[in-house]
Design a protein around this motif. Structure first.
Motif, PDB file in Angstrom:
ATOM      1  N   ALA A 243      33.148  79.385 108.974  1.00 42.16           N
ATOM      2  CA  ALA A 243      32.612  79.178 107.719  1.00 42.16           C
ATOM      3  C   ALA A 243      31.478  78.009 107.539  1.00 42.16           C
ATOM      4  O   ALA A 243      30.306  78.421 106.880  1.00 42.16           O
ATOM      5  CB  ALA A 243      33.504  78.197 106.546  1.00 42.16           C
ATOM      6  N   THR A 244      31.209  77.361 108.656  1.00 43.44           N
ATOM      7  CA  THR A 244      30.229  76.604 109.631  1.00 43.44           C
ATOM      8  C   THR A 244      28.931  77.180 109.796  1.00 43.44           C
ATOM      9  O   THR A 244      28.234  77.628 110.242  1.00 43.44           O
ATOM     10  CB  THR A 244      30.196  75.590 109.926  1.00 43.44           C
ATOM     11  OG1 THR A 244      31.359  76.154 111.431  1.00 43.44           O
ATOM     12  CG2 THR A 244      31.240  74.677 109.176  1.00 43.44           C
ATOM     13  N   ALA A 245      29.641  78.691 110.190  1.00 42.77           N
ATOM     14  CA  ALA A 245      28.405  79.832 111.092  1.00 42.77           C
ATOM     15  C   ALA A 245      27.677  80.799 110.696  1.00 42.77           C
ATOM     16  O   ALA A 245      26.959  81.237 110.196  1.00 42.77           O
ATOM     17  CB  ALA A 245      29.780  80.547 112.417  1.00 42.77           C
ATOM     18  N   LEU A 246      28.396  80.216 108.778  1.00 45.08           N
ATOM     19  CA  LEU A 246      27.540  81.450 108.217  1.00 45.08           C
ATOM     20  C   LEU A 246      26.754  81.091 107.223  1.00 45.08           C
ATOM     21  O   LEU A 246      27.203  80.277 106.538  1.00 45.08           O
ATOM     22  CB  LEU A 246      28.655  81.884 107.074  1.00 45.08           C
ATOM     23  CG  LEU A 246      29.270  83.438 108.587  1.00 45.08           C
ATOM     24  CD1 LEU A 246      30.539  84.097 107.274  1.00 45.08           C
ATOM     25  CD2 LEU A 246      27.836  84.945 108.210  1.00 45.08           C
ATOM     26  N   PRO A 270      27.236  93.832 107.200  1.00 41.28           N
ATOM     27  CA  PRO A 270      26.683  93.956 108.683  1.00 41.28           C
ATOM     28  C   PRO A 270      25.890  92.737 108.972  1.00 41.28           C
ATOM     29  O   PRO A 270      26.029  92.499 110.769  1.00 41.28           O
ATOM     30  CB  PRO A 270      25.687  95.060 108.825  1.00 41.28           C
ATOM     31  CG  PRO A 270      26.211  96.115 107.017  1.00 41.28           C
ATOM     32  CD  PRO A 270      26.149  94.892 106.471  1.00 41.28           C
ATOM     33  N   GLY A 271      25.088  92.506 108.353  1.00 45.46           N
ATOM     34  CA  GLY A 271      24.199  91.103 109.164  1.00 45.46           C
ATOM     35  C   GLY A 271      25.169  89.583 109.049  1.00 45.46           C
ATOM     36  O   GLY A 271      25.097  89.065 110.077  1.00 45.46           O
ATOM     37  N   MET A 272      26.518  89.622 108.351  1.00 42.05           N
ATOM     38  CA  MET A 272      27.703  88.102 108.635  1.00 42.05           C
ATOM     39  C   MET A 272      28.140  88.684 109.495  1.00 42.05           C
ATOM     40  O   MET A 272      28.227  87.677 110.475  1.00 42.05           O
ATOM     41  CB  MET A 272      28.307  88.283 107.149  1.00 42.05           C
ATOM     42  CG  MET A 272      27.453  87.847 106.231  1.00 42.05           C
ATOM     43  SD  MET A 272      29.059  87.980 104.842  1.00 42.05           S
ATOM     44  CE  MET A 272      28.406  88.796 103.127  1.00 42.05           C
ATOM     45  N   GLU A 274      26.864  90.499 112.035  1.00 45.53           N
ATOM     46  CA  GLU A 274      26.159  89.816 113.480  1.00 45.53           C
ATOM     47  C   GLU A 274      26.833  88.494 114.087  1.00 45.53           C
ATOM     48  O   GLU A 274      26.790  87.908 114.672  1.00 45.53           O
ATOM     49  CB  GLU A 274      25.440  90.846 112.809  1.00 45.53           C
ATOM     50  CG  GLU A 274      23.953  90.326 114.457  1.00 45.53           C
ATOM     51  CD  GLU A 274      23.730  91.778 114.466  1.00 45.53           C
ATOM     52  OE1 GLU A 274      22.993  92.978 114.890  1.00 45.53           O
ATOM     53  OE2 GLU A 274      24.609  93.047 114.278  1.00 45.53           O
ATOM     54  N   ASP A 275      26.044  87.583 113.265  1.00 48.13           N
ATOM     55  CA  ASP A 275      26.411  86.594 112.436  1.00 48.13           C
ATOM     56  C   ASP A 275      27.723  85.812 113.056  1.00 48.13           C
ATOM     57  O   ASP A 275      27.149  84.615 114.428  1.00 48.13           O
ATOM     58  CB  ASP A 275      25.463  85.259 111.830  1.00 48.13           C
ATOM     59  CG  ASP A 275      24.628  86.080 111.268  1.00 48.13           C
ATOM     60  OD1 ASP A 275      23.047  86.560 111.726  1.00 48.13           O
ATOM     61  OD2 ASP A 275      24.293  85.058 109.397  1.00 48.13           O
ATOM     62  N   LEU A 276      28.361  86.459 112.947  1.00 49.20           N
ATOM     63  CA  LEU A 276      29.550  86.283 113.840  1.00 49.20           C
ATOM     64  C   LEU A 276      29.677  86.023 114.712  1.00 49.20           C
ATOM     65  O   LEU A 276      30.023  85.092 115.792  1.00 49.20           O
ATOM     66  CB  LEU A 276      30.258  86.423 111.824  1.00 49.20           C
ATOM     67  CG  LEU A 276      30.945  85.593 112.003  1.00 49.20           C
ATOM     68  CD1 LEU A 276      32.043  86.741 110.939  1.00 49.20           C
ATOM     69  CD2 LEU A 276      31.061  84.479 111.426  1.00 49.20           C
ATOM     70  N   ARG A 277      29.627  87.446 115.624  1.00 48.12           N
ATOM     71  CA  ARG A 277      29.654  87.825 117.165  1.00 48.12           C
ATOM     72  C   ARG A 277      28.677  87.090 117.597  1.00 48.12           C
ATOM     73  O   ARG A 277      29.215  86.382 118.651  1.00 48.12           O
ATOM     74  CB  ARG A 277      28.991  89.596 117.109  1.00 48.12           C
ATOM     75  CG  ARG A 277      29.380  89.875 118.389  1.00 48.12           C
ATOM     76  CD  ARG A 277      29.573  91.527 117.819  1.00 48.12           C
ATOM     77  NE  ARG A 277      29.875  91.860 117.800  1.00 48.12           N
ATOM     78  CZ  ARG A 277      31.359  92.517 117.328  1.00 48.12           C
ATOM     79  NH1 ARG A 277      31.976  91.744 118.981  1.00 48.12           N
ATOM     80  NH2 ARG A 277      32.496  92.869 116.840  1.00 48.12           N
ATOM     81  N   SER A 278      27.685  86.955 117.238  1.00 48.77           N
ATOM     82  CA  SER A 278      26.812  85.744 118.076  1.00 48.77           C
ATOM     83  C   SER A 278      27.268  84.429 118.413  1.00 48.77           C
ATOM     84  O   SER A 278      27.149  83.819 119.117  1.00 48.77           O
ATOM     85  CB  SER A 278      25.022  85.904 117.706  1.00 48.77           C
ATOM     86  OG  SER A 278      25.433  86.277 116.461  1.00 48.77           O
ATOM     87  N   ALA A 279      27.616  84.278 116.960  1.00 49.43           N
ATOM     88  CA  ALA A 279      28.638  83.131 116.983  1.00 49.43           C
ATOM     89  C   ALA A 279      29.347  82.669 117.621  1.00 49.43           C
ATOM     90  O   ALA A 279      30.488  81.824 117.959  1.00 49.43           O
ATOM     91  CB  ALA A 279      29.004  81.960 115.843  1.00 49.43           C
ATOM     92  N   GLY A 280      30.589  83.728 118.214  1.00 51.72           N
ATOM     93  CA  GLY A 280      31.777  84.412 119.526  1.00 51.72           C
ATOM     94  C   GLY A 280      32.617  84.383 118.678  1.00 51.72           C
ATOM     95  O   GLY A 280      34.122  83.570 119.136  1.00 51.72           O
ATOM     96  N   LEU A 281      32.421  84.190 117.111  1.00 55.15           N
ATOM     97  CA  LEU A 281      33.503  84.249 116.121  1.00 55.15           C
ATOM     98  C   LEU A 281      33.319  85.764 115.190  1.00 55.15           C
ATOM     99  O   LEU A 281      33.197  85.465 114.449  1.00 55.15           O
ATOM    100  CB  LEU A 281      33.293  83.440 114.983  1.00 55.15           C
ATOM    101  CG  LEU A 281      33.657  81.631 115.372  1.00 55.15           C
ATOM    102  CD1 LEU A 281      32.956  80.915 114.237  1.00 55.15           C
ATOM    103  CD2 LEU A 281      34.517  81.617 115.465  1.00 55.15           C
ATOM    104  N   PRO A 282      33.981  86.605 116.209  1.00 60.86           N
ATOM    105  CA  PRO A 282      34.371  87.992 115.620  1.00 60.86           C
ATOM    106  C   PRO A 282      35.398  88.082 114.576  1.00 60.86           C
ATOM    107  O   PRO A 282      36.415  87.665 115.233  1.00 60.86           O
ATOM    108  CB  PRO A 282      34.460  89.168 116.807  1.00 60.86           C
ATOM    109  CG  PRO A 282      35.090  88.165 118.141  1.00 60.86           C
ATOM    110  CD  PRO A 282      34.536  86.934 117.622  1.00 60.86           C
TER     111      PRO A 282
END
Lengths: 323, 247
Positions: A243-246, A270-272, A274-282
């Motif tokens: 939730a904080t990663a977005l 898709p953007g979400m 991507e953001d989550l993957r880069s934050a290490g939270l797939p």
């Protein structure tokens, strides 16, 4: 084709219709959507000259519904909630008398009746007593009667109420085809959400005798509700972290699920991710929930259209969207 | 565009059509007055052919009153199913809806009248055809009015069907008895005769009795015509008004 100004109908103390301004252009297919008692049918009954308005004016097919009733009647077709054909009559006979009522000659009425019997697939039952027909057959006969004089404007009051899903689909097909082939202007009332959604290009949402929204189903949904994206995670901790990663998104965690309200959901996902993957939270799962017209109604009124009655057989999606 | 006559014909023939497939209902309707005649006529005092001369027009008027006052009962069902509403949205003229339905109710009545006359012929009953035809015109006018009132009653009682029957039955017999259809009013007390003088059916019956015996050029014919026309006009007025006001 239709123009109303401040159209109002009071029954004793009840304001069934409370000042409706409506403009419908030639060739439109419009659905009046609302719960039982919203004033849809009363509006239709005023537009079809069945009852006079308490106040306000309405012009239908170019004529005033109070002062020029006959002219209006000559130009419109009406398919009411009940069965138009008398139960002790034969379908073909009813079609012929209906034609005569609109001033056709006997021969002309006969030819037209045969035409409609053919196009609505009533060949086998047209010469049987109406009382012996099934609900779906009677409804098709009603439609045939409403079309006998090829009206430029057709009103249908709750056309598919009481029909099984197959007959409903069949009926909707007829209506859409009629529109495509003859450019008939069609106004129908319904409390079936999917019906309004799939058939009408324009939905007028009515509640407590007033118009509360008027647009295409897609725009009503986008404007009033938007989509909900559901992201699933393996643990509650991950969900809260996600939730904080977005940032900048109205993301709310519910257990292992994150709910995000957004416009154009499928394009955002898709953007979400991507953001989550880069934050290490797939994310473990993704679901996009598109709103229904019921959600629109709920947003507009705080009530569900499905409340207090079996109004639709679709799965309610409201509790998912109501965040 | 159509005319009132064409609209009436459309409604009338639509109403009549189911009878074509189901003539049995007409036969049933015709038996009733015969039974009445058979059980009532023997009770009449004096010369039989003289009694029948008085009684036959009365029986015909009575079955006409019964039939036309039932106009609304068929309508009740059509209000419930939706076919009445469907017809209201067509350009059919409102009076045509009333007249067409009422006239349909008196078709069996005409058949009844013929049957009754035929049955009574062996008992010395004689009728004047010209007078009887004029009598039927008067009855038709009266029936249109009664039918229209019955129609208005059905509209008013559409949500409580039993109400239709309560009102219809409650009014039917006073109208019948105060017209001198079954028993002569002449021997009755003053108050009863005064009441009867307000009953239009009374003048219709008097006219029918005179007309059926060929007594055409009498004042009873005129008062009968006037009474029937008044009932017709009043019924149509009330009926059209009820239709326009019905929700």
């Amino acid at each position: 084709m239709i123009e109303t100004r401040g159209l109002t109908k009071h029954f004793k103390d009840v304001r069934a219709v409370d000042g409706i301004d409506l403009t419908v252009a030639r060739g439109e297919l419009v659905a009046l959507l609302g719960p039982n008692g919203a004033g849809k049918s009363t509006t239709l009954r005023m537009l079809t000259t069945l009852i006079p308005p308490t106040s306000g004016t309405a012009t239908v097919a170019g004529f005033d519904v109070v002062r020029r009733q006959r002219e209006v009647r000559q130009r419109i077709g009406y398919i009411g909630q009940g069965n138009g054909a008398g139960h002790s009559q034969r379908g073909r006979d009813e079609l012929i008398s209906q034609g005569r009522a609109y001033g056709m000659g006997v021969r002309q009425a006969r030819v037209r009746a045969a035409e409609l019997i053919d196009s609505l697939g009533l060949g086998e039952v047209a010469d049987r007593k109406v009382a012996t027909l099934s609900g779906g057959q009677r409804r098709r006969l009603d439609i045939a009667m409403g079309l006998i004089h090829a009206p430029e404007l057709l009103f249908l009051d709750e056309p598919s109420t009481g029909l099984d899903p197959q007959n409903r689909a069949n009926l909707q097909e007829h209506i859409v085809r009629l529109r495509a082939e003859h450019d008939t202007t069609i106004v129908l009332t319904t409390h079936y959400l999917d019906e309004a959604d799939s058939m009408a290009e324009r939905v007028i949402v009515v509640d407590h005798g007033r118009v509360i929204a008027d647009d295409s189903p897609a725009r009503l949904k986008a404007e009033h509700v938007g989509d909900t994206v559901l992201l699933g995670f393996d643990s509650e901790q991950e969900t809260t972290a996600a939730a904080t990663a977005l940032p900048g998104r109205a993301a709310q965690p519910y257990g292992k699920e994150l709910r995000i309200r957004t416009q154009g959901g499928p394009r955002q996902v898709p953007g979400m991710l991507e953001d989550l993957r880069s934050a290490g939270l797939p994310a473990a799962s993704v679901e996009v929930i598109r709103p229904t017209l019921d959600d629109v109604f709920l947003t507009l009124t705080g009530r569900s259209l499905r409340e207090g009655g079996a109004n639709s057989d679709r799965q309610p999606a409201t509790e998912l969207v109501e965040v | 565009m159509t005319s009132l006559a064409a609209d009436t014909r459309t409604v009338f023939s639509r109403e009549l059509r189911p009878l074509r497939y189901d003539p049995f209902t007409i036969i049933i309707a015709m038996v009733q007055p015969l039974v009445f005649l058979a059980l009532f006529a023997p009770l009449l005092p004096g010369d039989k052919s003289e009694a029948l001369r008085w009684f036959v027009p009365g029986i015909i008027v009575m079955s006409c009153l019964f039939a036309s006052s039932m106009t609304g009962s068929n309508l009740l069902f059509e209000i419930q199913t939706g076919s009445h509403e469907r017809m209201l949205v067509t350009p059919l003229r409102r009076p045509a809806l009333l007249i067409g339905r009422a006239l349909k109710e008196i078709v069996p009545m005409v058949a009844q009248a013929v049957l009754i006359v035929v049955v009574c012929l062996p008992f010395g009953y004689r009728l004047d055809v010209g007078g009887a035809l004029l009598g039927l015109v008067i009855l038709a006018g009266f029936s249109i009015g009664m039918g229209a009132l019955s129609y208005a009653l059905a509209l008013a009682a559409k949500n409580q069907e039993w109400m239709f029957w309560v009102v219809q039955q409650t009014l039917l017999f006073p109208i019948l008895l105060l017209a001198g259809v079954l028993l002569p009013l002449d021997g009755g007390p003053g108050w009863l005769r005064t009441l009867a003088s307000f009953n239009p059916l009374r003048y219709v019956v008097d006219a029918e009795r005179a007309l059926f015996t060929g007594d055409i050029w009498r004042s009873t014919t005129v008062t009968g015509l006037v009474a029937a026309a008044a009932v017709g006009a009043f019924g149509l007025f009330v009926g059209v008004r009820a239709m326009n006001r019905s929700t």
